[in-house]
Design an enzyme around this catalytic site. Structure first.
Site, PDB file in Angstrom:
ATOM      1  N   GLY A  92       0.811  -1.216   0.000  1.00 17.03           N
ATOM      2  CA  GLY A  92       0.000   0.000   0.000  1.00 17.03           C
ATOM      3  C   GLY A  92       0.841   1.261   0.000  1.00 17.03           C
ATOM      4  N   LYS A 113       9.809   2.258  -0.165  1.00 14.51           N
ATOM      5  CA  LYS A 113       8.760   2.325   0.861  1.00 14.51           C
ATOM      6  C   LYS A 113       8.449   3.796   1.076  1.00 14.51           C
ATOM      7  CE  LYS A 113       7.959   0.439   5.504  1.00 14.51           C
ATOM      8  NZ  LYS A 113       8.550  -0.517   6.453  1.00 14.51           N
ATOM      9  N   ASP A 125      -2.164   6.960   2.782  1.00 14.81           N
ATOM     10  CA  ASP A 125      -1.649   7.957   1.841  1.00 14.81           C
ATOM     11  C   ASP A 125      -0.455   7.446   1.041  1.00 14.81           C
ATOM     12  OD1 ASP A 125       0.268   7.856   3.783  1.00 14.81           O
ATOM     13  OD2 ASP A 125       0.179   9.980   4.321  1.00 14.81           O
ATOM     14  N   ARG A 176      14.865  -0.163   0.016  1.00 15.56           N
ATOM     15  CA  ARG A 176      15.127  -1.337   0.840  1.00 15.56           C
ATOM     16  C   ARG A 176      15.617  -2.477  -0.038  1.00 15.56           C
ATOM     17  NH1 ARG A 176      10.321  -3.215   4.736  1.00 15.56           N
ATOM     18  NH2 ARG A 176       9.282  -4.070   2.922  1.00 15.56           N
ATOM     19  N   ARG A 183       6.328 -13.322   1.484  1.00 18.65           N
ATOM     20  CA  ARG A 183       5.921 -13.392   2.884  1.00 18.65           C
ATOM     21  C   ARG A 183       5.020 -14.594   3.075  1.00 18.65           C
ATOM     22  NH1 ARG A 183       5.576  -7.454   3.809  1.00 18.65           N
ATOM     23  NH2 ARG A 183       6.437  -6.564   1.926  1.00 18.65           N
ATOM     24  N   ASP A 252       2.079 -11.107   7.396  1.00 19.43           N
ATOM     25  CA  ASP A 252       2.593 -10.355   6.242  1.00 19.43           C
ATOM     26  C   ASP A 252       3.962  -9.770   6.549  1.00 19.43           C
ATOM     27  OD1 ASP A 252       0.839  -8.840   8.047  1.00 19.43           O
ATOM     28  OD2 ASP A 252       1.463  -7.100   6.882  1.00 19.43           O
TER      29      ASP A 252
END
Ligand code: AMP
Ligand code: MG
Length: 514
Positions: A92, A113, A125, A176, A183, A252
């Site tokens: 997201g 990220k 957001d 990252r 996951r 997750d």
């Protein structure tokens, strides 16, 4: 634009798994500025760190100028959060921008990220604030220096844009690096949709990427479950031995690779207490320090459930007996977890006690503490620390001084040092009996096994506040330098070795900071 020689992308996820993600561009940001570049990691990835350390790097790591060959995608995943299942989470506020091979030939994900909204953003957001992003840098680099598998920060770019949380904060994008972003929740996503075909594709992909030796296993899904259980058992044991509390071990946030991922409300314990929780949202203590192995096993059970359709032999999906056999096989693997975790924990404790490694079969039945004098010694040590509320890191560290003949720093940690004496006598006796060696050698071994410097919560907060509130990166940079030398005895780093005042630690709360 950065030349294509900078990143040599080979984007297997995007190429091999269409339908497992949504293509999505990072949101442009007004004023990219590089706050951090990990030169050592850049070099390990075969990148030209010098070329990246400037405005071109800022534009790249803020998401404004994608490097050639990047293929940004938001990955789909599901997950159990605090025990409740969300069938659709997904990236997201993150994007996988591509994969590269590092200098060791290992495939690595490069991901953003905080790079803006994606189709998985729901109400969020898609952004991240400088503070939590720099926290991820600090804790990830500390974990790496401690020898614990972890995703790592390659860069942080300030965006020049405000993000709105409980107050207005400066925004940032983290780049990252991870062995992969697969996951437990990635498998859960397809299991929840009864999509056995995609589940199998994902299994094949995960095995090719993380366990190629298992490609021809008679039962690949069971073999992967077994491999993940092994990696996670070791990982959680390593966390426990440095006092790390992840804080949000949702499915997750548990990787297939065995790397630590998603440094949100994580923190290191100071005074030893298994009930320690710092996360402001973990009211029940589900992810307390002492619960982490149980939770890892619970998460692995969710992975087993997700893999079940692949464990039942093809064509027997409606055969009750076949399903029962599959469940029994998966359960048998899950039941090995406590012993695996324990073996890794005990091996780590032996090193922390200055004893020699004892070759232990990974699947051996757990030895009762009464049968293993080193395990009993470690348990009694921790009980002693807990009773007297002694700092976990310094207590272990000062065993080295005690081995070298100076008990003063260790005794100084205890309100009632007399209670320490019988334990020290047992410890010395076991060391002498099991692993005789000169005092200086034992002290050196202890210093190599017990870190002096961990990310102390008050030092992390101080560094983040300076960066976020005053734009001053000095404290962050100095703390990072210290965290990269966790085993060093440099007197110049003394302020990073000291615990916070107890009042501060007791009130300390961490936030997801998303
Ligand atoms: P995390 O807390 O990082 O493990 O995230 C859990 C889920 O919430 C993931 O699906 C994230 O992508 C999503 N999420 C967290 N923060 C945001 C945000 N600011 N905007 C959109 N999605 C978010
Ligand atoms: Mg997460």
């Amino acid at each position: 634009m950065i030349s294509s020689a900078a990143f040599r992308f080979d984007n297997s996820y995007a190429r091999e798994l269409p339908g497992f993600y949504v293509a999505c561009r990072p949101a442009p940001v007004p004023e990219p500025r590089l706050l951090f570049l990990n030169h050592a990691l850049a070099q390990a990835l075969g990148l030209d760190a010098e070329a990246l350390d400037g405005p071109a790097g800022a534009a790249l790591f803020a998401g404004n100028a994608l490097p050639e060959g990047a293929q940004p995608i938001a990955q789909a995943y599901a997950g159990h959060q605090f025990g409740g299942f969300s069938p659709q989470l997904g990236d997201g506020r993150a994007l996988l921008i591509g994969e590269v091979f590092d200098c060791q030939g290992q495939r690595r994900d490069i991901a953003f990220k905080g790079s803006g909204r994606t189709p998985f953003s729901r109400g969020g957001d898609g952004k991240a604030a400088v503070g939590p992003i720099l926290r991820e840098v600090l804790v990830g680099e500390a974990m790496h220096a401690l020898g614990i598998p972890t995703t790592r920060a390659l860069a942080v770019a300030a965006t020049g844009e405000p993000v709105y949380r409980d107050r207005v904060l400066p925004g940032a994008v983290l780049t990252r690096v991870a062995a992969s972003h697969l996951r437990v929740g990635t498998f859960q996503y397809y299991a929840a949709r009864d999509d056995a075909a995609r589940l199998r594709q994902l299994l094949d992909y995960a095995i090719a990427r993380h366990d190629p030796a298992l490609a021809n296993a008679p039962q690949p899904a069971l073999a992967l479950l077994d491999a993940v259980a092994q990696r996670q058992g070791r990982l959680i044991a390593q966390w426990m031995n440095v006092g790390f509390i992840h804080g949000v071990m949702n499915t997750d946030n548990m990787t297939i690779s065995g790397e630590t991922i998603d440094y949100g409300p994580c923190a290191f314990m100071e005074a030893f207490d298994p009930d320690t929780v710092f996360s402001s949202i973990d009211h029940q203590g589900r992810y307390a320090y002492g619960n982490q192995a149980r939770i890892a096993q619970w998460n692995l059970a969710r992975l087993a459930e997700a893999l079940l359709p692949l464990i039942v032999p093809e064509g027997q999906a409606d055969d009750e007996a076949a399903i029962e056999r599959a469940v029994a096989d998966a359960t048998a693997i899950l039941e090995t977890f406590p012993a695996r975790f324990d073996a890794a924990l005990r091996a780590g404790q032996r090193a922390k006690l200055g004893l020699r490694e004892q070759p232990a079969a990974p699947d051996a039945a757990p030895t009762a503490p009464g049968e293993d004098p080193a395990a009993a010694l470690a348990d009694d040590w921790l009980a002693l620390l807990q009773r007297q509320q002694v700092d976990h890191t310094l207590a272990w560290r000062h065993l080295a001084d005690a081995a070298a003949g100076d008990e003063t720093p260790l005794r100084a940690l205890f309100a009632d040092p007399a209670a320490l004496q019988p334990w020290l006598a047992r410890w010395r006796a076991l060391c002498a009996a099991e692993a005789p060696m000169p005092a200086a050698e034992r002290a050196a071994a202890l210093r190599a096994a017990n870190p002096r410097i961990i990310p102390r919560n008050h030092r992390v907060e101080e560094a983040l506040a300076a960066a976020s509130d005053h734009g001053d990166l000095g404290p962050f940079e100095r703390l990072l330098t210290a965290l990269r030398q966790p085993f060093a005895d440099d007197p110049a780093l003394a302020r990073y070795a000291e615990p916070a005042a107890r009042e501060i630690t007791q009130r300390y709360r961490t936030f997801c900071g998303t």
